[in-house]
Design an enzyme around this catalytic site. Structure first.
Site, PDB file in Angstrom:
ATOM      1  N   HIS A  83       0.839  -1.209   0.000  1.00  0.00           N
ATOM      2  CA  HIS A  83       0.000   0.000   0.000  1.00  0.00           C
ATOM      3  C   HIS A  83       0.864   1.246   0.000  1.00  0.00           C
ATOM      4  O   HIS A  83       1.969   1.260   0.553  1.00  0.00           O
ATOM      5  CB  HIS A  83      -0.889   0.028   1.246  1.00  0.00           C
ATOM      6  CG  HIS A  83      -2.189  -0.688   1.072  1.00  0.00           C
ATOM      7  ND1 HIS A  83      -3.405  -0.047   1.107  1.00  0.00           N
ATOM      8  CD2 HIS A  83      -2.460  -1.997   0.864  1.00  0.00           C
ATOM      9  CE1 HIS A  83      -4.372  -0.924   0.916  1.00  0.00           C
ATOM     10  NE2 HIS A  83      -3.824  -2.117   0.770  1.00  0.00           N
TER      11      HIS A  83
ATOM     12  N   GLU B 209      -6.121  -0.396  -6.398  1.00  0.00           N
ATOM     13  CA  GLU B 209      -7.165   0.463  -5.849  1.00  0.00           C
ATOM     14  C   GLU B 209      -6.764   1.924  -6.078  1.00  0.00           C
ATOM     15  O   GLU B 209      -5.582   2.274  -5.958  1.00  0.00           O
ATOM     16  CB  GLU B 209      -7.358   0.230  -4.342  1.00  0.00           C
ATOM     17  CG  GLU B 209      -7.716  -1.184  -3.958  1.00  0.00           C
ATOM     18  CD  GLU B 209      -6.505  -1.993  -3.516  1.00  0.00           C
ATOM     19  OE1 GLU B 209      -5.404  -1.401  -3.365  1.00  0.00           O
ATOM     20  OE2 GLU B 209      -6.659  -3.208  -3.339  1.00  0.00           O
TER      21      GLU B 209
END
Length: 320
Positions: free
Chosen positions: A37, A105
């Site tokens: 991330h 994402e």
């Protein structure tokens, strides 16, 4: 079935991630997942170390295999660079590295100001990226001019003896079909039998990896509170996880998720049987690997208890 530990970069510092990996190996976990991330899902999680640095540390701290779950090699980081990072990781882990990839994402991928593509375009980009990385792992100079990526006389010099396997994440039919067609394996965080059967049929039986989170705590109430406060985003439906661009947006959306909803979907507390029953669904689905993450600060107690009681019970269930 191999039982592994899932390292959540969104919640823990680099030192804590390495500590968890060491404890997991000592407790009898057989392999590691690690998330990739740029942002955490929300500020309560509060971390987001660079995964490739942490993998380097893991290679020196444990002997466990490592899989990224998952890296997006399409927008924030060019696939040429991911190919080099994955090759170096495979060398440092002496072949015990699997590159898990997905279509990503917006939360992580929009940070350079690029437009966030539609799902069909993201899957098209992912397929081209995988092909380009595999070409680079052959060790020669690569010139590539595709629809989405260009490589100009690029060559990776530090290479493992064998290219790392590429496992592809799939949470819907299109991504699952792509995983079956071009992946060396399949990654998901759901025991969805329809998608698993679809992948197995279309891939000819390639390996599958599943992941799940639990909230170990002295009491069920504390576990539910931790899961709701730190990981309320996991209760969001549909495509929100792919399209919301900021931790603040996830915090706003997760305000609609109640503690009772989290309690109903997450295994909370310290009762071993509760965790065995919750993870049994993944065992019964027949995953080749199952990875378990902890939510909250009680990870050392969770790892110890799982090693002593939960993992043996799951292995017995898998054998039966």
């Amino acid at each position: 079935m191999r039982l592994g530990y899932f390292l959540s970069c969104e919640e823990y510092t680099p030192a804590q991630l390495v500590e968890q990996a060491v404890l997991a190996e000592q407790a009898g976990f057989e392999c590691l997942w690690i998330s990739d991330h740029f942002h955490p899902w929300n500020d309560e999680q509060g971390q987001s170390p660079f995964v490739w640095s942490v993998i380097g540390a893991l290679s020196q701290a444990t002997t466990l295999p490592v899989t990224t779950a998952v890296t997006c090699p399409t927008v924030r980081i060019n696939p040429v660079v991911i190919a080099q990072a994955a090759a170096t990781s495979a060398v440092m882990l002496e072949g015990r590295f699997t590159l898990g990839v997905g279509s990503g994402e917006a939360l992580n991928e929009h940070v350079l100001g690029d437009a966030w593509p539609s799902v069909d375009v993201r899957l098209e980009m992912l397929e081209e990226a995988i092909g380009l990385m595999r070409e680079l792992w052959q060790g020669d100079f690569v010139n590539h001019r595709g629809r989405h990526y260009t490589a100009d006389t690029a060559r990776i010099y530090t290479l493992p003896d064998e290219p790392p396997p590429v496992f592809v994440s799939g949470f819907g039919p299109k991504a699952t079909d792509l995983a079956a067609r071009i992946g060396d394996g399949y990654i998901t965080t759901s025991p969805d039998r329809d998608l698993l059967d679809r992948f197995r049929k279309e891939s000819g039986g390639k390996p599958t990896q599943g992941g799940v989170k639990v909230a170990w705590a002295p009491t069920e109430d504390e576990g539910a509170e931790l899961a709701h406060r730190i990981w309320g985003n996991s209760g969001l439906p549909g495509e929100l996880a792919q399209v919301l661009p900021s931790p603040r947006h996830f915090e706003q959306a997760a305000a609609l998720v109640t503690r009772d909803q989290v309690r109903g979907s997450v295994s909370c507390g310290s009762e071993v049987d509760r965790h065995v029953d919750a993870l049994g669904e993944y065992v019964d689905a027949g995953f080749d690997d199952l990875y378990v993450a902890n939510m909250g600060p009680h990870y050392a107690q969770m790892i110890e208890a799982f090693g002593a009681e939960v993992l043996p019970a799951l292995r017995e269930r898998a054998g039966a």
